[in-house]
Design an enzyme around this catalytic site. Structure first.
Site, mmCIF file in Angstrom:
data_model
loop_
_atom_site.group_PDB
_atom_site.id
_atom_site.type_symbol
_atom_site.label_atom_id
_atom_site.label_comp_id
_atom_site.label_asym_id
_atom_site.label_seq_id
_atom_site.Cartn_x
_atom_site.Cartn_y
_atom_site.Cartn_z
ATOM 1 N N LYS A 80 47.497 3.299 10.279
ATOM 2 C CA LYS A 80 46.337 3.630 9.437
ATOM 3 C C LYS A 80 46.733 4.726 8.443
ATOM 4 O O LYS A 80 47.434 5.679 8.809
ATOM 5 C CB LYS A 80 45.194 4.111 10.343
ATOM 6 C CG LYS A 80 43.859 4.310 9.637
ATOM 7 C CD LYS A 80 42.789 4.763 10.639
ATOM 8 C CE LYS A 80 41.437 4.973 9.993
ATOM 9 N NZ LYS A 80 40.419 5.488 10.957
ATOM 10 N N SER A 155 36.155 2.868 10.569
ATOM 11 C CA SER A 155 36.899 2.986 9.344
ATOM 12 C C SER A 155 38.282 2.318 9.385
ATOM 13 O O SER A 155 38.863 2.037 8.344
ATOM 14 C CB SER A 155 37.089 4.473 9.004
ATOM 15 O OG SER A 155 37.840 5.130 10.007
ATOM 16 N N SER A 179 35.910 4.584 15.114
ATOM 17 C CA SER A 179 36.728 3.846 14.145
ATOM 18 C C SER A 179 37.946 3.116 14.689
ATOM 19 O O SER A 179 38.606 2.391 13.950
ATOM 20 C CB SER A 179 37.183 4.779 13.030
ATOM 21 O OG SER A 179 36.089 5.076 12.210
HETATM 22 N N1 GLN Z 1 31.541 5.304 11.363
HETATM 23 C C1 GLN Z 1 31.622 6.683 11.720
HETATM 24 C C2 GLN Z 1 31.542 7.542 10.476
HETATM 25 O O1 GLN Z 1 31.341 7.004 9.446
HETATM 26 C C3 GLN Z 1 32.876 6.951 12.501
HETATM 27 C C4 GLN Z 1 34.094 7.045 11.664
HETATM 28 C C5 GLN Z 1 35.343 7.329 12.444
HETATM 29 O O2 GLN Z 1 35.410 7.184 13.674
HETATM 30 N N2 GLN Z 1 36.345 7.769 11.729
HETATM 31 O O3 GLN Z 1 31.684 8.716 10.517
#
Ligand code: GLN
Length: 491
Positions: A80, A155, A179
């Site tokens: 990532k 994400s 994410s």
């Molecule tokens: N969807 C969550 C956010 O927008 C979690 C994102 C993540 O785990 N990086 O913050």
């Protein structure tokens, strides 16, 4: 040679170890697959063809010289784009870091190299890991290999899509609120968030430092465990890293694969009883619970009354920490600089750079966080959210006095169509309804495929006590042994 891109990491490592395939052949096969399908998936922001082949040649040379190599030597991995990679572009899905080549490797990437894995490239993500669909990437969304008109989660949608599209057998994600697990669930792959502090944040571009946790993504539970073991463990360069060995997650995955869960007590959270979740997801989850019972697990219902406040608490804590962390992107130190014509002040250049470099969701979070931390509002918002965090931790602690692990669906819904939730941030935030509590607590969580709803994958989440990561691998591997793995239609 049979198609290595269809194989698990364990199988590939076996081929390389016996000499049945070279690391270069394996790497080239994955690079070819990426060239063939990534135009439709957009899992990768950067493919490091030269670097990958050089790493593969090095592995082959070391093997030829008789060197003892680790259990993942020669296996390709996708990383990532939130982790720094020396000399290799690292954008965090943002225009503000476009063109930045970090001068150092993150600890995770260093350990991947030390394990002999071959990094194929950097995967797409929501900008600064803020999002649940990868649609907030500044470089266009990734697409779900199950249906390319649907999101692959976020994400870390790029990492999950790369696995489901057979572009890589292993990938790295980061989980601040879900994410790793949420993209795993909606792509039919496995994603594990280790205990907070169990994997190093050194070189992980910070979003919310008290929550950010890098971790493994794979197509099988055993592969995820092998990757977890390779990247985890104490790092003196991360002040919140836990100075203790990683629990034996590989042995736990192997034990689970025998399909015997007798003596294991699993808790179902009353508050996750289906409100806000799709009926098809709940039905698939209930079938998986029946399967776990048949494998010998005892199921207990447990109330965690403060879980309902997890989402609002998270959306104060995470933006607050992000507003502080993202202050470093000032147009001076890294990446983009806008409007520096020799006549403008530092402050003007800074604000023009941030205006041009950050997307709308990142700006929303910075504003929200700055507000929540401002004097006069701190106690009412940030301070209050931290108290809720303590109450959620107590719910977990009490639950783990009665059960070994908690289970739930990973996400309330299957992969949704691109564009379906971008106009209303709250609808996007709901994707992490079931994953956020364990981030606030700091314990590990894993998503494992448990079935299909409307022809799309559903994930089951296993949450374990802090530093009991092995327990979740055992349960996940047992479920996998009963329900199998899930392959999307050919791309
Ligand atoms: N969807 C969550 C956010 O927008 C979690 C994102 C993540 O785990 N990086 O913050």
């Amino acid at each position: 040679m049979t198609d290595v891109t269809a194989m698990t990491a364990t199988q590939i490592a076996g081929l390389v170890a016996t000499g049945a395939a070279s690391a270069v052949e394996v790497t080239q096969a994955h690079l070819d697959r990426i060239a063939a399908v990534d135009g439709r998936v957009n899992a990768f922001l950067h493919v490091d063809t030269e670097g990958a082949l050089a790493a593969a040649r090095d592995i082959d040379a070391r093997r030829a010289a008789g060197e003892e190599l680790g259990p993942l030597a020669g296996v390709p991995v996708a990383v990532k784009d939130v982790l720094t990679t020396k000399g290799v572009p690292t954008t965090v899905g943002s225009k503000i870091l476009e063109g930045w080549r970090p001068p150092y490797d993150s600890t995770i990437v260093e350990r991947l190299r030390a394990a002999g894995t071959v990094m194929l490239g950097k995967t797409n993500m929501d900008e600064f890991a803020m999002g649940s669909s990868t649609e907030y990437s500044a470089y266009g969304p990734s697409r779900n290999p199950w249906d390319t008109d649907r999101i692959p989660g976020g994400s870390g949608g790029g990492s999950a899509a790369a696995l489901a599209a057979y572009e890589a057998p292993l990938a790295i994600g980061s989980d601040t609120g879900g994410s790793i697990r949420q993209p795993g669930a909606v792509t039919g792959t496995v994603g594990a968030k280790p205990t907070y502090g169990g994997t190093s944040r050194y070189g992980l571009v910070a979003f919310s430092s008290s929550l950010d946790t890098p971790g493994p993504c794979a197509r099988t539970v055993l592969d995820a465990a092998l990757l977890h073991a390779a990247i985890g463990g104490h790092d003196p360069r991360d002040s919140t890293s836990i100075p203790a060995p990683v629990p034996d997650v590989v042995a736990a995955a192997k034990l689970g694969a025998t399909g015997d869960l007798s003596g294991v007590r699993l808790g179902i959270v009353t508050e996750f009883g289906g409100e806000g979740a799709e009926p098809g997801v709940m039905a698939t989850f209930r079938e998986a619970v029946d399967t776990l019972t048949k494998l010998g697990a005892e199921i207990v219902e447990i109330s965690c009354p403060h879980f309902r406040y997890a989402l609002p608490a998270y959306y104060l804590i995470a933006p607050s920490e992000c507003s502080s962390n993202l202050a470093r992107f000032d147009g001076v130190r890294f990446g983009l600089r806008t409007g520096d014509d020799g006549n403008r002040s530092l402050e003007e250049v800074m604000s023009l750079t941030r205006e041009a470099g950050f997307g709308p969701e990142v700006k929303r979070r910075i504003m929200l966080g700055t507000y929540a931390l401002s004097s006069g509002y701190y106690d009412a918002y940030y301070g209050q959210a931290q108290k809720v965090r303590t109450l959620i931790t107590r719910d977990f602690t009490a639950a783990f006095e009665r059960v070994d692990a908690l289970i739930s669906p990973t996400t309330p819904f299957v992969a949704f169509p691109l564009g379906a939730r971008t106009s209303d941030p709250y609808q996007m935030y709901l994707a992490d309804l079931f994953t956020i509590p364990s981030n606030l607590y700091g314990g590990p969580g894993i998503s494992v495929p448990c079935g299909l709803s409307e022809g799309l994958p559903v994930g089951l989440q296993v949450m374990a006590p802090t530093m009991a990561d092995d327990r979740m691998y055992r349960v996940a591997a047992a479920l996998e042994s009963a329900v199998g793995t899930f392959t999307p239609p050919a791309l």
